[in-house]
Design an enzyme around this catalytic site. Structure first.
Site, PDB file in Angstrom:
ATOM      1  N   ARG A   1      13.529  60.543 -57.956  1.00 21.36           N
ATOM      2  CA  ARG A   1      14.652  60.701 -57.194  1.00 21.36           C
ATOM      3  C   ARG A   1      15.606  61.896 -57.722  1.00 21.36           C
ATOM      4  NH1 ARG A   1      18.416  55.740 -57.135  1.00 21.36           N
ATOM      5  NH2 ARG A   1      19.699  57.089 -56.058  1.00 21.36           N
TER       6      ARG A   1
ATOM      7  N   GLN B   1      30.211  58.179 -52.934  1.00 23.37           N
ATOM      8  CA  GLN B   1      29.488  57.116 -53.807  1.00 23.37           C
ATOM      9  C   GLN B   1      28.343  57.884 -54.126  1.00 23.37           C
ATOM     10  OE1 GLN B   1      29.717  53.514 -51.054  1.00 23.37           O
ATOM     11  NE2 GLN B   1      30.188  55.005 -49.955  1.00 23.37           N
TER      12      GLN B   1
ATOM     13  N   HIS C   1      30.048  56.533 -58.437  1.00 25.59           N
ATOM     14  CA  HIS C   1      28.957  55.758 -58.818  1.00 25.59           C
ATOM     15  C   HIS C   1      28.047  56.623 -59.858  1.00 25.59           C
ATOM     16  CE1 HIS C   1      28.875  52.929 -55.119  1.00 25.59           C
ATOM     17  NE2 HIS C   1      29.861  52.463 -56.166  1.00 25.59           N
TER      18      HIS C   1
HETATM   19  C1  BJW Z   1      24.043  58.973 -41.634  1.00 28.59           C
HETATM   20  C2  BJW Z   1      22.951  59.687 -41.333  1.00 28.59           C
HETATM   21  C3  BJW Z   1      23.466  60.918 -40.989  1.00 28.59           C
HETATM   22  C4  BJW Z   1      21.992  57.836 -41.974  1.00 28.59           C
HETATM   23  N1  BJW Z   1      24.805  61.387 -40.999  1.00 28.59           N
HETATM   24  N2  BJW Z   1      25.291  59.027 -41.622  1.00 28.59           N
HETATM   25  C5  BJW Z   1      29.564  39.664 -53.110  1.00 28.59           C
HETATM   26  C6  BJW Z   1      30.620  39.923 -52.321  1.00 28.59           C
HETATM   27  C7  BJW Z   1      31.280  41.279 -52.661  1.00 28.59           C
HETATM   28  C8  BJW Z   1      30.867  42.157 -53.638  1.00 28.59           C
HETATM   29  C9  BJW Z   1      29.862  41.622 -54.494  1.00 28.59           C
HETATM   30  C10 BJW Z   1      29.358  40.484 -54.343  1.00 28.59           C
HETATM   31  N3  BJW Z   1      28.362  40.114 -55.391  1.00 28.59           N
HETATM   32  C11 BJW Z   1      28.527  41.312 -56.132  1.00 28.59           C
HETATM   33  C12 BJW Z   1      29.431  42.134 -55.610  1.00 28.59           C
HETATM   34  C13 BJW Z   1      29.898  43.443 -56.222  1.00 28.59           C
HETATM   35  C14 BJW Z   1      28.889  44.765 -55.963  1.00 28.59           C
HETATM   36  C15 BJW Z   1      28.479  44.514 -54.412  1.00 28.59           C
HETATM   37  O1  BJW Z   1      29.245  45.113 -53.732  1.00 28.59           O
HETATM   38  N4  BJW Z   1      27.509  43.897 -54.098  1.00 28.59           N
HETATM   39  C16 BJW Z   1      27.248  44.030 -52.482  1.00 28.59           C
HETATM   40  C17 BJW Z   1      25.914  44.643 -52.292  1.00 28.59           C
HETATM   41  C18 BJW Z   1      27.259  42.544 -52.102  1.00 28.59           C
HETATM   42  N5  BJW Z   1      29.483  45.801 -56.546  1.00 28.59           N
HETATM   43  C19 BJW Z   1      29.209  46.100 -57.868  1.00 28.59           C
HETATM   44  O2  BJW Z   1      28.659  45.270 -58.503  1.00 28.59           O
HETATM   45  C20 BJW Z   1      29.969  47.269 -58.176  1.00 28.59           C
HETATM   46  N6  BJW Z   1      30.650  47.018 -59.354  1.00 28.59           N
HETATM   47  C21 BJW Z   1      31.700  46.243 -59.370  1.00 28.59           C
HETATM   48  O3  BJW Z   1      31.985  45.432 -58.424  1.00 28.59           O
HETATM   49  O4  BJW Z   1      32.367  45.960 -60.580  1.00 28.59           O
HETATM   50  C22 BJW Z   1      33.267  44.754 -60.863  1.00 28.59           C
HETATM   51  C23 BJW Z   1      32.271  43.863 -61.614  1.00 28.59           C
HETATM   52  C24 BJW Z   1      32.089  43.986 -62.992  1.00 28.59           C
HETATM   53  C25 BJW Z   1      31.435  43.030 -63.635  1.00 28.59           C
HETATM   54  C26 BJW Z   1      30.874  42.018 -62.925  1.00 28.59           C
HETATM   55  C27 BJW Z   1      30.907  41.918 -61.583  1.00 28.59           C
HETATM   56  C28 BJW Z   1      31.622  42.899 -60.691  1.00 28.59           C
HETATM   57  C29 BJW Z   1      29.265  48.354 -58.646  1.00 28.59           C
HETATM   58  C30 BJW Z   1      28.317  48.701 -57.308  1.00 28.59           C
HETATM   59  C31 BJW Z   1      27.320  50.074 -57.862  1.00 28.59           C
HETATM   60  C32 BJW Z   1      26.415  50.477 -56.627  1.00 28.59           C
HETATM   61  N7  BJW Z   1      25.586  51.472 -57.261  1.00 28.59           N
HETATM   62  C33 BJW Z   1      24.640  52.002 -56.235  1.00 28.59           C
HETATM   63  C34 BJW Z   1      23.379  52.592 -57.147  1.00 28.59           C
HETATM   64  C35 BJW Z   1      23.964  54.115 -57.908  1.00 28.59           C
HETATM   65  C36 BJW Z   1      22.985  54.689 -58.416  1.00 28.59           C
HETATM   66  C37 BJW Z   1      21.913  55.180 -57.749  1.00 28.59           C
HETATM   67  O5  BJW Z   1      21.986  55.707 -56.724  1.00 28.59           O
HETATM   68  O6  BJW Z   1      20.561  54.856 -58.083  1.00 28.59           O
HETATM   69  O7  BJW Z   1      25.238  52.735 -55.469  1.00 28.59           O
HETATM   70  S1  BJW Z   1      23.882  50.832 -54.986  1.00 28.59           S
HETATM   71  C38 BJW Z   1      23.945  52.221 -53.797  1.00 28.59           C
HETATM   72  O8  BJW Z   1      24.660  51.747 -52.614  1.00 28.59           O
HETATM   73  C39 BJW Z   1      24.392  53.361 -54.287  1.00 28.59           C
HETATM   74  C40 BJW Z   1      25.298  53.745 -53.350  1.00 28.59           C
HETATM   75  O9  BJW Z   1      26.600  54.631 -53.610  1.00 28.59           O
HETATM   76  C41 BJW Z   1      25.806  52.441 -52.617  1.00 28.59           C
HETATM   77  C42 BJW Z   1      26.346  52.528 -51.272  1.00 28.59           C
HETATM   78  O10 BJW Z   1      25.369  52.961 -50.412  1.00 28.59           O
HETATM   79  P1  BJW Z   1      25.686  53.748 -48.961  1.00 28.59           P
HETATM   80  O11 BJW Z   1      26.174  55.208 -49.730  1.00 28.59           O
HETATM   81  O12 BJW Z   1      26.596  53.105 -48.290  1.00 28.59           O
HETATM   82  O13 BJW Z   1      24.400  54.365 -48.468  1.00 28.59           O
HETATM   83  P2  BJW Z   1      23.423  53.130 -47.223  1.00 28.59           P
HETATM   84  O14 BJW Z   1      22.135  53.651 -47.345  1.00 28.59           O
HETATM   85  O15 BJW Z   1      23.869  51.683 -47.853  1.00 28.59           O
HETATM   86  O16 BJW Z   1      24.070  53.914 -45.989  1.00 28.59           O
HETATM   87  C43 BJW Z   1      23.595  54.957 -45.512  1.00 28.59           C
HETATM   88  C44 BJW Z   1      24.438  55.061 -44.083  1.00 28.59           C
HETATM   89  O17 BJW Z   1      24.299  56.399 -43.763  1.00 28.59           O
HETATM   90  C45 BJW Z   1      23.669  54.096 -43.143  1.00 28.59           C
HETATM   91  O18 BJW Z   1      24.850  53.568 -42.437  1.00 28.59           O
HETATM   92  C46 BJW Z   1      23.372  54.921 -42.021  1.00 28.59           C
HETATM   93  O19 BJW Z   1      23.343  54.614 -40.769  1.00 28.59           O
HETATM   94  C47 BJW Z   1      23.839  56.278 -42.172  1.00 28.59           C
HETATM   95  N8  BJW Z   1      23.309  57.660 -42.145  1.00 28.59           N
HETATM   96  N9  BJW Z   1      21.595  58.925 -41.489  1.00 28.59           N
HETATM   97  C48 BJW Z   1      25.618  60.105 -41.128  1.00 28.59           C
HETATM   98  N10 BJW Z   1      22.441  62.246 -40.779  1.00 28.59           N
END
Ligand code: BJW
Ligand code: ZN
Length: 256
Positions: A71, A102, A120
């Protein structure tokens, strides 16, 4: 297909003083960075929930580094797209504008945005898990396999936020404050499933913001949004920019 932006919204947007843009992987899709989820998502082989965790890194650092090195190379070779450029212009058009991302790809800064809240982390930075020493991408990409710290021998990791890890506190506080005082909140190119980032549009709406979603596909946020602009951000954001500039220049001519 991109629908035209309603004129009524453009007038509201052009008048707004407090605007927040909240971006996800979709904003960089048109630059060639694969999204995690959604129709364009091509990390089919690797689910972020399986690789973006400390336990995956401890279990198989080679595999996690293979994913990040790949990446890092993609990101180094691509350019910001018209969506990033329009967002960089918004910073100059609104008296209070916050860009919350993000994304870890640094494309917002590369397109000229100066104030960016990175929730992030940033893939251009790395650090040693044992002593915290920072390492540049040039250094880590020279290593074959898992990069090691030359000071303490610890394992080096990318400076990004994995599942189960806390978001950078100051960036989060600033983002939350901006969301809670926004008049218009744009949620752009995010699937809205990763928390706590995904709570920002909801907090904004609860605090009175007009919530706009920009995405080619509906998401869990779509029904909550006041306006869903269905299409690509690389087309819709430049259309928003053009609309604001047109309305503002017509208004200033009217005042002459
Ligand atoms: C277009 C397009 C075009 C296409 N124009 N649009 C249960 C319930 C609720 C929460 C949790 C749970 N279990 C665990 C959790 C917490 C967890 C979480 O949320 N999990 C869920 C998945 C359930 N969260 C965490 O753990 C976070 N920390 C936290 O909560 O801390 C407190 C804590 C501490 C100790 C213990 C427990 C909790 C941290 C989250 C970290 C996320 N990290 C990542 C990786 C980052 C590094 C890397 O990139 O490698 O972040 S995961 C990945 O997802 C990345 C992104 O930033 C993130 C969001 O993704 P995003 O940006 O939305 O992308 P996509 O691919 O999902 O969507 C793309 C969109 O674009 C789509 O809709 C397309 O349609 C659209 N698109 N082309 C416009 N041309
Ligand atoms: Zn070290």
């Amino acid at each position: 297909m991109t629908a035209p932006v309603p004129e009524e919204f453009l007038r509201r947007f052009a008048r707004a003083e407090r605007v927040v843009a909240f971006t996800g992987a979709g904003v960089s899709a048109e630059s060639g960075v694969p999204t995690f989820r959604g129709a364009e998502g091509i990390w089919k082989k690797f689910k972020p929930e399986e690789l973006a965790t400390m336990s995956a890194f401890l279990r198989s650092p080679e595999l996690v580094w293979e994913w990040y090195s790949h990446r890092k190379r993609i990101i180094a070779e691509i350019e910001p797209n018209p969506g990033h450029h329009a967002l960089a212009r918004f910073e100059h058009l609104f008296p209070h504008f916050a860009l919350i991302t993000q994304n870890i790809d640094n494309l917002h800064r590369r397109s000229g945005s100066r104030t960016v809240y990175e929730l992030h982390g940033n893939i251009e930075r790395n650090y040693c898990v044992k002593c915290g020493a920072p390492f540049s991408n040039a250094v880590v990409l020279r290593a074959s396999g898992v990069p090691r710290c030359d000071r303490c021998g610890g394992t080096v990791r990318p400076d990004v936020v994995w599942f189960g890890e806390s978001l950078p506190e100051e960036q989060w506080d600033l983002s939350l404050r901006a969301a809670q005082s926004a008049e218009v909140f744009l949620s752009i190119g995010t699937s809205g499933v990763v928390y706590p980032a995904a709570s920002l549009p909801l907090q904004a709406k609860r605090s009175g913001a007009y919530l706009v979603e920009i995405n080619p596909e509906p998401t869990p946020l779509t029904d909550v949004a006041d306006l869903f602009l269905q299409g690509r951000s690389g087309e819709i954001l430049p259309a928003l920019l053009e609309g604001v500039e047109r309305i503002r220049s017509a208004e200033s001519r009217g005042m002459e």
